[in-house]
Design an enzyme around this catalytic site. Structure first.
Site, PDB file in Angstrom:
ATOM      1  N   SER A   7      -9.115  -1.047 -31.212  1.00  0.00           N
ATOM      2  CA  SER A   7     -10.539  -2.171 -30.653  1.00  0.00           C
ATOM      3  C   SER A   7      -9.879  -2.428 -29.363  1.00  0.00           C
ATOM      4  O   SER A   7      -9.147  -3.158 -29.019  1.00  0.00           O
ATOM      5  CB  SER A   7     -10.780  -3.239 -31.476  1.00  0.00           C
ATOM      6  OG  SER A   7     -11.563  -4.004 -30.766  1.00  0.00           O
ATOM      7  N   HIS A  32     -12.627   2.173 -30.455  1.00  0.00           N
ATOM      8  CA  HIS A  32     -13.537   0.935 -31.137  1.00  0.00           C
ATOM      9  C   HIS A  32     -14.061  -0.014 -30.104  1.00  0.00           C
ATOM     10  O   HIS A  32     -13.286  -0.571 -29.602  1.00  0.00           O
ATOM     11  CB  HIS A  32     -13.065   0.670 -32.473  1.00  0.00           C
ATOM     12  CG  HIS A  32     -13.869  -0.394 -32.983  1.00  0.00           C
ATOM     13  ND1 HIS A  32     -14.862   0.020 -33.959  1.00  0.00           N
ATOM     14  CD2 HIS A  32     -14.027  -1.691 -32.925  1.00  0.00           C
ATOM     15  CE1 HIS A  32     -15.336  -1.216 -34.592  1.00  0.00           C
ATOM     16  NE2 HIS A  32     -15.051  -1.918 -33.781  1.00  0.00           N
ATOM     17  N   ASP A  34     -16.353  -3.027 -29.044  1.00  0.00           N
ATOM     18  CA  ASP A  34     -17.012  -4.038 -29.718  1.00  0.00           C
ATOM     19  C   ASP A  34     -18.122  -4.748 -28.853  1.00  0.00           C
ATOM     20  O   ASP A  34     -17.400  -5.434 -27.943  1.00  0.00           O
ATOM     21  CB  ASP A  34     -16.164  -5.218 -30.220  1.00  0.00           C
ATOM     22  CG  ASP A  34     -15.053  -4.801 -31.365  1.00  0.00           C
ATOM     23  OD1 ASP A  34     -15.826  -4.614 -32.385  1.00  0.00           O
ATOM     24  OD2 ASP A  34     -13.953  -4.768 -31.226  1.00  0.00           O
ATOM     25  N   MET A  36     -20.640  -7.543 -28.407  1.00  0.00           N
ATOM     26  CA  MET A  36     -21.103  -9.049 -28.705  1.00  0.00           C
ATOM     27  C   MET A  36     -22.065  -9.610 -27.670  1.00  0.00           C
ATOM     28  O   MET A  36     -21.969  -9.683 -26.442  1.00  0.00           O
ATOM     29  CB  MET A  36     -20.130  -9.836 -28.723  1.00  0.00           C
ATOM     30  CG  MET A  36     -18.731  -9.309 -29.750  1.00  0.00           C
ATOM     31  SD  MET A  36     -17.470 -10.507 -29.886  1.00  0.00           S
ATOM     32  CE  MET A  36     -16.349  -9.533 -30.883  1.00  0.00           C
ATOM     33  N   HIS A  65     -19.569  -0.594 -31.992  1.00  0.00           N
ATOM     34  CA  HIS A  65     -19.990  -1.499 -32.944  1.00  0.00           C
ATOM     35  C   HIS A  65     -20.747  -2.527 -32.303  1.00  0.00           C
ATOM     36  O   HIS A  65     -20.223  -3.491 -31.443  1.00  0.00           O
ATOM     37  CB  HIS A  65     -18.508  -2.305 -33.450  1.00  0.00           C
ATOM     38  CG  HIS A  65     -18.612  -3.358 -34.683  1.00  0.00           C
ATOM     39  ND1 HIS A  65     -17.546  -4.119 -34.951  1.00  0.00           N
ATOM     40  CD2 HIS A  65     -19.879  -3.753 -35.244  1.00  0.00           C
ATOM     41  CE1 HIS A  65     -17.949  -4.911 -35.844  1.00  0.00           C
ATOM     42  NE2 HIS A  65     -19.262  -4.773 -35.992  1.00  0.00           N
ATOM     43  N   MET A  67     -22.471  -5.851 -32.240  1.00  0.00           N
ATOM     44  CA  MET A  67     -22.587  -7.231 -32.709  1.00  0.00           C
ATOM     45  C   MET A  67     -23.576  -7.979 -31.977  1.00  0.00           C
ATOM     46  O   MET A  67     -23.226  -9.050 -31.407  1.00  0.00           O
ATOM     47  CB  MET A  67     -21.202  -8.009 -32.924  1.00  0.00           C
ATOM     48  CG  MET A  67     -20.297  -7.407 -34.049  1.00  0.00           C
ATOM     49  SD  MET A  67     -18.520  -7.906 -33.869  1.00  0.00           S
ATOM     50  CE  MET A  67     -18.246  -6.485 -32.652  1.00  0.00           C
ATOM     51  N   MET A 136     -16.513  -5.270 -42.867  1.00  0.00           N
ATOM     52  CA  MET A 136     -15.965  -6.418 -42.030  1.00  0.00           C
ATOM     53  C   MET A 136     -15.080  -7.225 -42.626  1.00  0.00           C
ATOM     54  O   MET A 136     -15.454  -7.591 -43.886  1.00  0.00           O
ATOM     55  CB  MET A 136     -16.762  -7.506 -41.200  1.00  0.00           C
ATOM     56  CG  MET A 136     -17.713  -6.947 -39.986  1.00  0.00           C
ATOM     57  SD  MET A 136     -16.950  -6.136 -38.722  1.00  0.00           S
ATOM     58  CE  MET A 136     -15.691  -7.509 -38.138  1.00  0.00           C
ATOM     59  N   ASP A 174     -12.617  -3.436 -40.488  1.00  0.00           N
ATOM     60  CA  ASP A 174     -12.293  -3.940 -39.300  1.00  0.00           C
ATOM     61  C   ASP A 174     -11.998  -5.690 -39.285  1.00  0.00           C
ATOM     62  O   ASP A 174     -12.899  -6.192 -39.923  1.00  0.00           O
ATOM     63  CB  ASP A 174     -13.853  -3.885 -38.560  1.00  0.00           C
ATOM     64  CG  ASP A 174     -13.825  -4.425 -36.939  1.00  0.00           C
ATOM     65  OD1 ASP A 174     -12.661  -4.820 -36.471  1.00  0.00           O
ATOM     66  OD2 ASP A 174     -14.722  -4.257 -36.397  1.00  0.00           O
ATOM     67  N   GLY A 176      -8.178  -8.072 -38.989  1.00  0.00           N
ATOM     68  CA  GLY A 176      -7.071  -8.302 -39.457  1.00  0.00           C
ATOM     69  C   GLY A 176      -6.270  -7.240 -40.056  1.00  0.00           C
ATOM     70  O   GLY A 176      -5.227  -7.369 -40.987  1.00  0.00           O
TER      71      GLY A 176
HETATM   72  C1  DX5 Z   1     -14.236  -8.497 -34.729  1.00  0.00           C
HETATM   73  C2  DX5 Z   1     -14.310  -7.258 -34.140  1.00  0.00           C
HETATM   74  C3  DX5 Z   1     -13.056  -6.528 -34.022  1.00  0.00           C
HETATM   75  C4  DX5 Z   1     -11.708  -6.909 -33.519  1.00  0.00           C
HETATM   76  C5  DX5 Z   1     -10.618  -6.861 -34.438  1.00  0.00           C
HETATM   77  O1  DX5 Z   1     -15.356  -9.337 -34.576  1.00  0.00           O
HETATM   78  O2  DX5 Z   1     -15.255  -6.456 -34.687  1.00  0.00           O
HETATM   79  O3  DX5 Z   1     -13.341  -5.095 -33.874  1.00  0.00           O
HETATM   80  O4  DX5 Z   1     -11.391  -6.497 -32.398  1.00  0.00           O
HETATM   81  O5  DX5 Z   1      -9.511  -7.198 -33.815  1.00  0.00           O
HETATM   82  P1  DX5 Z   1      -8.171  -7.808 -34.854  1.00  0.00           P
HETATM   83  O6  DX5 Z   1      -7.508  -6.411 -35.294  1.00  0.00           O
HETATM   84  O7  DX5 Z   1      -7.275  -8.381 -34.019  1.00  0.00           O
HETATM   85  O8  DX5 Z   1      -8.684  -8.346 -36.271  1.00  0.00           O
HETATM   86 ZN    ZN Z   2     -15.297  -4.238 -34.302  1.00  0.00          ZN
END
Ligand code: DX5
Ligand code: ZN
Length: 217
Positions: A7, A32, A34, A36, A65, A67, A136, A174, A176
């Site tokens: 990501s 990936h 993200d 937002m 992705h 969001m 998630m 996705d 952790g």
């Molecule tokens: C969280 C995102 C993830 C994020 C994951 O809202 O959708 O893609 O980048 O980050 P890590 O791998 O650090 O948990």
């Molecule tokens: Zn993501």
């Protein structure tokens, strides 16, 4: 083989091209991205232009992705910008099946995303409309959060649901994901692992991808 999708949320936004090049070197399967909006999630990242500009620099498949609230408003724009896979949250779009159809009509792969607390039943009737389901394993909004253990059972259940349906659908996880958690997640049935901070906050991101792969062997 389990796919790795770093990501770019945790990469340096002022030097994105360098991060993308490193991921090419590392031989990752997806990039990936993200997106937002500060409404669906409490954070704002980037939009079409980032996707467009990255597209010019790489041929890596871009897994976008979204969001964002009411993603149906923007799926065409993200498709035009160069996304290969577009995933939308079931919590953010009222007419999910229509939104997934709209993505496919743009010639892109479609995916549905579930927040940790959202039940699998929400995707039960759209399995024919997706190439991917993203679970998630943190509440979306930020990188660097801890994997929520309850999601482990959800992966197994989703795997069974997909198997019973009899069509190939990728399970993406996705949040952790790191070299401590990846093996268990892969064993539970994940096909694609997203990793943000585990890759881009590491001193050597290429090595970090290698270690992630090693950890699931
Ligand atoms: C969280 C995102 C993830 C994020 C994951 O809202 O959708 O893609 O980048 O980050 P890590 O791998 O650090 O948990
Ligand atoms: Zn993501």
């Amino acid at each position: 083989m389990v796919k790795i999708a770093p990501s770019i949320l945790s990469a340096d936004f002022a030097d994105m091209a360098a991060g993308v090049k490193l991921m090419e070197q590392a031989g990752v399967e997806y990039l990936h991205c993200d997106v937002m909006d500060g409404v669906f999630v409490p954070n704002i990242t980037f939009g079409f232009k980032m996707i467009e500009d990255i597209r010019k620099k790489t041929s890596l498949p871009m897994d976008v992705h979204l969001m964002i609230d009411k993603p149906e408003r923007y799926v065409e724009r993200f498709a035009e910008a160069g996304a290969d896979i577009i995933t939308v949250h079931v919590e953010a779009t009222v007419h999910l099946q229509r939104t997934l159809q709209a993505i496919r009509q743009c010639g892109k792969k479609a995916g549905a995303v579930l927040n940790p607390a959202t039940p699998l039943e929400m995707v039960k009737y759209v399995l024919d409309d997706v190439e991917m389901i993203l679970l998630m394993s943190v509440n979306p909004g930020y990188g660097g959060q801890g994997f929520i253990p309850a999601v482990m059972g959800k992966i197994t259940e989703l795997k069974e649901m997909i198997h019973a349906h009899g069509k190939e659908i990728e399970i993406e996880i996705d949040g952790g994901v790191n070299k401590e958690t990846a093996a268990g997640i892969a064993a539970a049935g994940a096909d694609v692992l997203v990793a943000g901070s585990a890759v881009f906050s590491a001193p050597d991101p290429v090595q970090a991808v290698r270690e992630l792969r090693e950890s699931i062997k």
